[in-house]
Design a protein around this motif. Structure first.
Motif, PDB file in Angstrom:
ATOM      1  N   VAL A 115       0.845  -1.199   0.000  1.00  0.00           N
ATOM      2  CA  VAL A 115       0.000   0.000   0.000  1.00  0.00           C
ATOM      3  C   VAL A 115       0.878   1.245   0.000  1.00  0.00           C
ATOM      4  CG1 VAL A 115      -1.690   1.309   1.363  1.00  0.00           C
ATOM      5  CG2 VAL A 115      -1.881  -1.177   1.181  1.00  0.00           C
ATOM      6  N   PRO A 116       0.558   2.256  -0.823  1.00  0.00           N
ATOM      7  CA  PRO A 116       1.331   3.504  -0.802  1.00  0.00           C
ATOM      8  C   PRO A 116       1.349   4.134   0.587  1.00  0.00           C
ATOM      9  CG  PRO A 116      -0.136   3.459  -2.700  1.00  0.00           C
ATOM     10  CD  PRO A 116      -0.515   2.286  -1.844  1.00  0.00           C
ATOM     11  N   ILE A 117       2.503   4.653   0.970  1.00  0.00           N
ATOM     12  CA  ILE A 117       2.687   5.243   2.289  1.00  0.00           C
ATOM     13  C   ILE A 117       3.024   6.725   2.151  1.00  0.00           C
ATOM     14  CG2 ILE A 117       4.128   5.250   4.371  1.00  0.00           C
ATOM     15  CD1 ILE A 117       4.613   2.232   3.833  1.00  0.00           C
ATOM     16  N   LEU A 118       2.330   7.548   2.922  1.00  0.00           N
ATOM     17  CA  LEU A 118       2.707   8.942   3.116  1.00  0.00           C
ATOM     18  C   LEU A 118       3.254   9.046   4.528  1.00  0.00           C
ATOM     19  CD1 LEU A 118       0.585   9.146   0.752  1.00  0.00           C
ATOM     20  CD2 LEU A 118       0.112  11.450   1.593  1.00  0.00           C
ATOM     21  N   ALA A 119       4.499   9.458   4.660  1.00  0.00           N
ATOM     22  CA  ALA A 119       5.136   9.533   5.976  1.00  0.00           C
ATOM     23  C   ALA A 119       5.442  10.984   6.308  1.00  0.00           C
ATOM     24  CB  ALA A 119       6.415   8.710   5.997  1.00  0.00           C
ATOM     25  N   VAL A 120       5.028  11.400   7.494  1.00  0.00           N
ATOM     26  CA  VAL A 120       5.189  12.786   7.930  1.00  0.00           C
ATOM     27  C   VAL A 120       6.038  12.822   9.191  1.00  0.00           C
ATOM     28  CG1 VAL A 120       4.002  14.886   8.692  1.00  0.00           C
ATOM     29  CG2 VAL A 120       2.926  13.385   6.989  1.00  0.00           C
ATOM     30  N   THR A 121       7.077  13.646   9.181  1.00  0.00           N
ATOM     31  CA  THR A 121       7.857  13.863  10.393  1.00  0.00           C
ATOM     32  C   THR A 121       8.143  15.350  10.547  1.00  0.00           C
ATOM     33  OG1 THR A 121       9.706  13.010  11.710  1.00  0.00           O
ATOM     34  CG2 THR A 121      10.193  13.594   9.416  1.00  0.00           C
ATOM     35  N   GLY A 122       8.718  15.704  11.658  1.00  0.00           N
ATOM     36  CA  GLY A 122       9.018  17.097  11.956  1.00  0.00           C
ATOM     37  C   GLY A 122       9.075  17.283  13.458  1.00  0.00           C
ATOM     38  N   SER A 123       9.726  18.331  13.885  1.00  0.00           N
ATOM     39  CA  SER A 123       9.790  18.597  15.321  1.00  0.00           C
ATOM     40  C   SER A 123       8.447  19.066  15.863  1.00  0.00           C
ATOM     41  CB  SER A 123      10.863  19.653  15.609  1.00  0.00           C
ATOM     42  OG  SER A 123      12.133  19.202  15.184  1.00  0.00           O
ATOM     43  N   ASN A 124       7.674  19.750  15.026  1.00  0.00           N
ATOM     44  CA  ASN A 124       6.364  20.267  15.450  1.00  0.00           C
ATOM     45  C   ASN A 124       5.345  20.050  14.343  1.00  0.00           C
ATOM     46  OD1 ASN A 124       8.576  22.593  16.469  1.00  0.00           O
ATOM     47  ND2 ASN A 124       7.221  21.793  18.057  1.00  0.00           N
ATOM     48  N   GLY A 125       4.122  19.736  14.723  1.00  0.00           N
ATOM     49  CA  GLY A 125       3.006  19.718  13.779  1.00  0.00           C
ATOM     50  C   GLY A 125       2.754  18.408  13.064  1.00  0.00           C
ATOM     51  N   LYS A 126       3.520  17.369  13.374  1.00  0.00           N
ATOM     52  CA  LYS A 126       3.377  16.148  12.573  1.00  0.00           C
ATOM     53  C   LYS A 126       2.079  15.399  12.851  1.00  0.00           C
ATOM     54  CE  LYS A 126       6.766  13.686  15.524  1.00  0.00           C
ATOM     55  NZ  LYS A 126       7.203  14.905  16.280  1.00  0.00           N
ATOM     56  N   THR A 127       1.607  15.400  14.104  1.00  0.00           N
ATOM     57  CA  THR A 127       0.338  14.725  14.394  1.00  0.00           C
ATOM     58  C   THR A 127      -0.816  15.429  13.695  1.00  0.00           C
ATOM     59  OG1 THR A 127       1.126  13.956  16.553  1.00  0.00           O
ATOM     60  CG2 THR A 127      -1.250  13.979  16.203  1.00  0.00           C
ATOM     61  N   THR A 128      -0.858  16.744  13.806  1.00  0.00           N
ATOM     62  CA  THR A 128      -1.917  17.524  13.168  1.00  0.00           C
ATOM     63  C   THR A 128      -1.917  17.310  11.663  1.00  0.00           C
ATOM     64  OG1 THR A 128      -1.780  19.223  14.881  1.00  0.00           O
ATOM     65  CG2 THR A 128      -2.835  19.843  12.808  1.00  0.00           C
ATOM     66  N   THR A 129      -0.741  17.365  11.053  1.00  0.00           N
ATOM     67  CA  THR A 129      -0.641  17.193   9.603  1.00  0.00           C
ATOM     68  C   THR A 129      -1.062  15.799   9.182  1.00  0.00           C
ATOM     69  OG1 THR A 129       1.173  18.793   9.543  1.00  0.00           O
ATOM     70  CG2 THR A 129       0.906  17.372   7.618  1.00  0.00           C
ATOM     71  N   LEU A 162      -4.228  15.034   6.687  1.00  0.00           N
ATOM     72  CA  LEU A 162      -4.087  14.274   5.443  1.00  0.00           C
ATOM     73  C   LEU A 162      -5.042  13.083   5.420  1.00  0.00           C
ATOM     74  CD1 LEU A 162      -0.195  14.305   5.094  1.00  0.00           C
ATOM     75  CD2 LEU A 162      -1.821  15.364   3.506  1.00  0.00           C
ATOM     76  N   ASP A 163      -5.135  12.399   6.545  1.00  0.00           N
ATOM     77  CA  ASP A 163      -6.053  11.266   6.648  1.00  0.00           C
ATOM     78  C   ASP A 163      -7.490  11.720   6.388  1.00  0.00           C
ATOM     79  OD1 ASP A 163      -6.807   8.518   7.422  1.00  0.00           O
ATOM     80  OD2 ASP A 163      -7.589   9.462   9.237  1.00  0.00           O
ATOM     81  N   ALA A 164      -7.863  12.853   6.979  1.00  0.00           N
ATOM     82  CA  ALA A 164      -9.219  13.382   6.781  1.00  0.00           C
ATOM     83  C   ALA A 164      -9.451  13.793   5.327  1.00  0.00           C
ATOM     84  CB  ALA A 164      -9.456  14.572   7.712  1.00  0.00           C
ATOM     85  N   TYR A 168      -1.713   4.459   3.444  1.00  0.00           N
ATOM     86  CA  TYR A 168      -1.362   4.612   4.854  1.00  0.00           C
ATOM     87  C   TYR A 168      -0.752   5.992   5.043  1.00  0.00           C
ATOM     88  CZ  TYR A 168      -1.881  -0.426   5.764  1.00  0.00           C
ATOM     89  OH  TYR A 168      -2.378  -1.697   5.926  1.00  0.00           O
ATOM     90  N   VAL A 169      -1.230   6.711   6.050  1.00  0.00           N
ATOM     91  CA  VAL A 169      -0.635   7.996   6.415  1.00  0.00           C
ATOM     92  C   VAL A 169       0.030   7.813   7.775  1.00  0.00           C
ATOM     93  CG1 VAL A 169      -0.996  10.471   6.680  1.00  0.00           C
ATOM     94  CG2 VAL A 169      -2.526   9.153   5.203  1.00  0.00           C
ATOM     95  N   PHE A 183       5.899   6.535  -0.585  1.00  0.00           N
ATOM     96  CA  PHE A 183       5.615   7.172  -1.870  1.00  0.00           C
ATOM     97  C   PHE A 183       5.783   8.683  -1.740  1.00  0.00           C
ATOM     98  CE2 PHE A 183       2.374   8.985  -4.850  1.00  0.00           C
ATOM     99  CZ  PHE A 183       3.068   8.698  -6.019  1.00  0.00           C
ATOM    100  N   ILE A 184       5.380   9.221  -0.588  1.00  0.00           N
ATOM    101  CA  ILE A 184       5.602  10.636  -0.285  1.00  0.00           C
ATOM    102  C   ILE A 184       6.149  10.738   1.135  1.00  0.00           C
ATOM    103  CG2 ILE A 184       4.570  12.927  -0.001  1.00  0.00           C
ATOM    104  CD1 ILE A 184       2.404  12.116  -1.975  1.00  0.00           C
ATOM    105  N   GLY A 185       7.249  11.435   1.291  1.00  0.00           N
ATOM    106  CA  GLY A 185       7.809  11.716   2.605  1.00  0.00           C
ATOM    107  C   GLY A 185       7.821  13.211   2.842  1.00  0.00           C
ATOM    108  N   CYS A 186       7.419  13.633   4.016  1.00  0.00           N
ATOM    109  CA  CYS A 186       7.334  15.061   4.323  1.00  0.00           C
ATOM    110  C   CYS A 186       8.058  15.356   5.630  1.00  0.00           C
ATOM    111  CB  CYS A 186       5.873  15.487   4.426  1.00  0.00           C
ATOM    112  SG  CYS A 186       5.636  17.207   4.940  1.00  0.00           S
TER     113      CYS A 186
END
Length: 273
Positions: free
Chosen positions: A107-121, A125-127, A163-164, A181-184
């Motif tokens: 399944v394509p994966i969008l992965a989000v990381t960061g020191s701040n804001g990653k849960t919200t983002t 994206l899921d929504a 998957y986000v 597939f997308i990393g942020c």
């Protein structure tokens, strides 16, 4: 580098898990489903009821771990432990839980990381995917282990559209084939300095997400962040910058009321807040 394995060649192989937190427990259940043999090693003197069915040890990490084909290290466990150093000396592959789980889904994966804001983002994206009537599953560092949702996929035989994943620096420390597939990367600021010797070590862990991407994987990054802009390039067609500053040549330009898509210095409004 560890070779990516598959379900067939894991059968009856011992896989050690260091740490019996949520991700460790989820990994144990995934391993068990794959007909491999989970062994859980927990430093505290108790272990959750949900994983007492598996071979385990409590109160510390012993050489029993070294009798394994693979070691999965939980996010909360630093790799400075003596047992990890011994495992490295014996050339036992050490991977993170998200790395291991990623081997068993396409399944394509969008992965989000960061020191701040990653849960919200991640949740936004899921929504957004759900509002577009796509089947999206949010997981990872927000409290739902990736192993848990991959196990559900295997059991049900039904794959979501995407998957986000929210991923932390801890989860990114031991990835090899995990390539979304997308990393942020939203931003990088000094954090978890009780875990890392210096800021550069923390930054390197975050940048593992960037280094893991393979074309046609896309890298979305904050062009206003000096640490990220040093490694990414707005000339790379797979690098998608966003910014509050039009001079950063960002593909996505944000201000306090609008989000713009920019190309050839032309701006089209995407969303009103």
């Amino acid at each position: 580098m560890i070779e990516k394995t598959n379900i067939e060649n894991l059968k009856n192989k011992k896989i050690a898990i260091i740490g019996a937190g949520k991700s460790g427990i989820a990994a144990a259940h995934l391993i068990n489903y794959l007909d491999a043999l989970p062994f859980i090693s927990e430093s505290s003197k108790s272990i959750p009821e949900s994983c007492r069915q598996f071979d385990h040890e409590i109160g510390g990490h012993t050489d029993l771990i070294l009798d394994s084909e693979i070691i999965i290290i939980s996010p909360g466990v630093p790799d400075t432990l003596e047992i990890i150093e011994l495992a490295k000396a014996k050339h036992i592959p050490i991977v993170s839980e998200i790395e291991f789980a990623s081997w068993f889904t396409s399944v394509p994966i969008l992965a989000v990381t960061g020191s701040n804001g990653k849960t919200t983002t991640t949740l936004l994206l899921d929504a957004m995917f759900k509002s577009a009537e796509l089947t999206s599953v949010a997981a990872g560092n927000l409290g739902i282990p990736f192993s848990e949702v991959v196990l559900n996929e295997l059991k049900l035989g039904v794959s979501p559209d995407v998957y986000v994943l929210e991923v932390s620096s801890f989860q990114l420390e031991h990835i090899n084939h995990f390539s979304p597939f997308i990393g942020c990367i939203l931003n990088v600021r000094p954090d978890h300095m009780d875990r890392y010797e210096n800021f550069q070590d923390y930054l390197n862990a975050k940048l593992n997400l960037f280094k893991a991407l393979k074309e046609p994987g896309w890298f979305v990054y904050n062009a206003d962040d000096p640490y990220l802009s040093e490694y990414a390039s707005d000339q790379n067609p797979y690098h998608i910058p966003f910014s509050l500053n039009i001079h950063n040549r960002a593909l996505f330009l944000l201000n306090e009321s609008k989000a713009y898509y920019t190309k050839n210095d032309q701006k089209d409004v995407l969303y009103f807040y």
